[in-house]
Design an enzyme around this catalytic site. Structure first.
Site, mmCIF file in Angstrom:
data_model
loop_
_atom_site.group_PDB
_atom_site.id
_atom_site.type_symbol
_atom_site.label_atom_id
_atom_site.label_comp_id
_atom_site.label_asym_id
_atom_site.label_seq_id
_atom_site.Cartn_x
_atom_site.Cartn_y
_atom_site.Cartn_z
ATOM 1 N N HIS A 1 1.432 -31.301 -6.014
ATOM 2 C CA HIS A 1 1.890 -30.009 -5.547
ATOM 3 C C HIS A 1 1.859 -28.869 -6.489
ATOM 4 O O HIS A 1 1.487 -27.862 -6.395
ATOM 5 C CB HIS A 1 3.144 -30.014 -4.758
ATOM 6 N N GLU B 1 14.869 -34.629 -2.124
ATOM 7 C CA GLU B 1 14.174 -34.086 -0.938
ATOM 8 C C GLU B 1 13.522 -35.222 -0.197
ATOM 9 O O GLU B 1 13.928 -35.268 1.150
ATOM 10 C CB GLU B 1 13.289 -33.139 -1.290
#
Lengths: 459, 459
Positions: free
Chosen positions: A284, A349
């Protein structure tokens, strides 16, 4: 060249210090951005459409006579859906269906109004209603993710939001927003897959504006762009700062930090699978964080070997390497129990429990945005199409916050209808407490409803 | 002297302009306070207990050798409960019981984990868990409301929060916090009713610290005061600013503006009752807002007469007058339907439907913190003991936010356990979308789980 990823063991003396160093990440406040954003917000608030046009010209190199001309008609969204490949269309629709189904269950589980009557016939409860109008920010350019649009728009639709307004910058090549000088101009670059996703998700209106100016337009409303009640969706530092600024005027979702994955492995999942899961977070962004916790040193060595072997084949290998070397870690723990404890300290997360017996560990895991159980549950399946939302709390905020959901597009109103009989009981209690707080009008408002005003027992 | 409260009618031409003027209220950002608070937060973060002691000495005139000495032992909370009058004790306990019962129903309605399996045997759902530790700020001095403590602590207890830490300033007479010069010192002033409420609510630990330094201690933790996951509760401008600053490090509840009541009357409730309900909001604070909407001009005149008649008997008449004259309004509407529409534009914190037929109007009311139905339901009954929470969204934020509730002390984690069979279906969809977004590691992580990797239909 092998990947220089940090390797720790909980048995070493300096583990706590090293571990804190791995976790440390502080969002820096950029005061120049804050200042600039405050100016843009004030300007759009004051001048409306005119200011929106000006900033869109300046930052996106997109010239338009009116904001109305920046709206993409619904027909063009439908055309985008027809323009993508059948396989893409099928994938988008399958993902949307699953996401919708999951959020429909979420609505059923906790999104309904409820009431009850007490013994005195007093009605009590809570009315749950959807927001009237919501704005969804969709980033332009390379970080434009159709999946992210689905994840924001579908829960809003399921909640029953009246109208969804999407904003997406479509900067022209050479514009400031694309990293250019602003000299070039022309037609903005539209992402067909994103527009197709908007059609699938049922977005009502789309404006090709972005940045702080788009957030301002949604928060305050302009002559052309309607004011919304809440703004969700990811964006760059300007967008994040603008959302923080307008919080209170409208609702906002979370401000996300870098993405994170924590893999808790018992050593039974193929090492290549786990290595690729760590890559899928690392690709990412260089600040993304991938951590493996495992009680089996031999397995950690296998994963490390898989990382070194698989990395050269990855198109985004430079980002992956930078992320793994900068923020990644392979941590050898004493046991799976200890790994669960460490996971709770991180409150990740994404949490993969890559174990033969994931249901054994799940009850020990208290804080995580999403928990992926078992070897077959790669995070990427959850990112796109398993059903649950991929907008998740980052940076340890899973200790106190939740995935984006139907509940973020609803609000609640308490309902109270006190019966005459109920007022006789409640009035005495309220009056006693109100006098104790020095609020005599509160007390008298309660006492006015008493039929018998002679003092006596509260019962 | 009669009260000079604004009287409007929706039929007049300038109604919209006048109405906007009534509603207008903007929280001013005080940059001096922001700056001072940022310094205090940084200092407590760096120096911990030592800084807390220093600010407590400086602002509250309270000198202590250690922060541990500022903790109130649980025995003293129990002693406070025994020190108040039996009637006060009975009222506190009755209120707590009703608030607990209501929030227990809220938990039952929407606070449980849920899971389901899809046709492929994939498990999907959401795990709902309480926060580990919560901090509750309780203001000191004249604005110390035991009812507010109940409303913050009880939902946390019902949610199952592990530990509740309360902070409350106990400034000495003459200290800066009490408006003095800081010259005086000595023992801090404790509010027995508040401590008794803490015993009733089941607060775990109480520290007599306040201001931004207390918020900082809760957010970052010190050697003595444990770090919490969320901070709730009202406070002055310093506390509000500190809460905004630490948002993200911990969760916070809302930042409240001035309190508001809107009474929607059909003219069937005794005018004195409605006048007193308007007073009960106005007595909080000069910025509090009380508005009456009614289609019956004769009834509005009766309420106005009641206001003038009742005001001189009110101990807090000066505050009430200032509030009504500065921010109050009596608005004559064309109909109850129009009154409901205007109410939706205001999205009031407290909405009384003082009507013979409140259930007729309730469905038309989309935005409000709490809706009080019928003549017997004075807001004050809801404030103290009806059961629903009295911490409500102000300043129009009811358009997108909700009363404080059990849900504010819980967080959710998505649960996903993809079956081997499910991975064969989801893997192809995820890979297709991931390649479309240029995220190849995401795609390959999905593809690694496919048994048959020959390309084919998504189905």
């Amino acid at each position: 060249m092998t990947v220089q990823i940090r390797q720790l063991a909980t048995t070493t003396q300096d583990f706590d210090t090293e571990f804190r160093r791995v976790l440390h990440w502080a969002a820096e406040t950029d005061h120049a951005i804050e200042q600039r954003v405050a100016e843009i917000l004030a300007d759009v608030r004051a001048r409306g459409d005119e200011a929106v046009l000006e900033y869109t010209r300046r930052f996106d190199g997109l010239t338009s006579e009116t904001v109305a001309a920046l709206e993409i008609p619904r027909g063009e969204l439908q055309a985008a859906l027809e323009a993508i490949t059948p396989r893409q269309r099928e994938a988008l629709q399958a993902a949307a269906d699953r996401v919708r189904d999951y959020h429909q269950r979420q609505l059923d589980a906790c999104g309904r109004s409820w009431t009850y009557r007490d013994v005195d016939g007093t009605l009590l409860g809570q009315k749950v209603t959807p927001l009237d109008r919501v704005g969804i920010y969709v980033p332009g350019g390379k970080a434009a993710y159709p999946s992210s649009l689905l994840m924001n728009a579908i829960p809003a639709k399921v909640a029953g939001v009246g109208e969804i307004i999407m904003v997406v910058p479509t900067p022209a090549k050479g514009s400031i927003a694309t990293g250019g000088t602003g000299a070039a101009g022309g037609k903005g670059e539209r992402n067909t897959l994103v527009l197709a996703a908007a059609a699938v998700a049922g977005v009502d209106r789309v404006f090709t504006v972005g940045g702080a100016q788009a957030v301002a337009a949604l928060a305050y409303g302009t002559a052309t762009i309607p004011k919304v009640d809440k703004i969700t969706g990811p964006g760059n530092a300007y967008v994040a700062s603008a959302k923080k600024h307008v919080f209170g005027v409208v609702g906002i979702d979370m401000i996300a930090g870098p993405s994170e994955i924590l893999v808790l492995a018992d050593g039974t999942t193929p090492a290549d699978w786990v290595a690729m899961d760590l890559f899928s977070q690392a690709e990412h962004d260089e600040l993304a964080q991938s951590i493996l916790l495992c009680p089996d040193a031999g397995y950690i060595a296998q994963v490390k070997a898989a990382i070194d072997r698989l990395l050269p084949g990855m198109p985004r290998r430079d980002v992956i390497r930078a992320s793994l070397e900068g923020r990644g870690a392979l941590i050898h723990t004493r046991s799976m129990e200890e790994a669960c404890e460490i996971s709770n300290r991180i409150a990740p997360e994404h949490l993969e429990v890559s174990s033969r017996d994931p249901q054994r560990w799940e009850p020990l895991l208290r804080h995580a945005g999403a928990i992926f159980l078992g070897a077959y549950t790669s995070e990427s399946l959850g990112d796109y199409c398993a059903g649950p939302n991929h907008v998740l709390p980052t940076s340890g905020t899973a200790r106190f916050s939740s995935p984006l959901g139907v509940y973020d597009f609803q609000k609640r109103s308490s309902l109270i209808e006190v019966s005459e009989q109920g007022a006789q009981v409640l009035g005495k209690i309220a009056a006693e407490l109100a006098y104790g707080e020095g609020l005599q009008a509160h007390a008298q408002a309660a006492e006015f409803r008493l039929n018998d005003t002679t003092p006596g027992s509260l019962k």
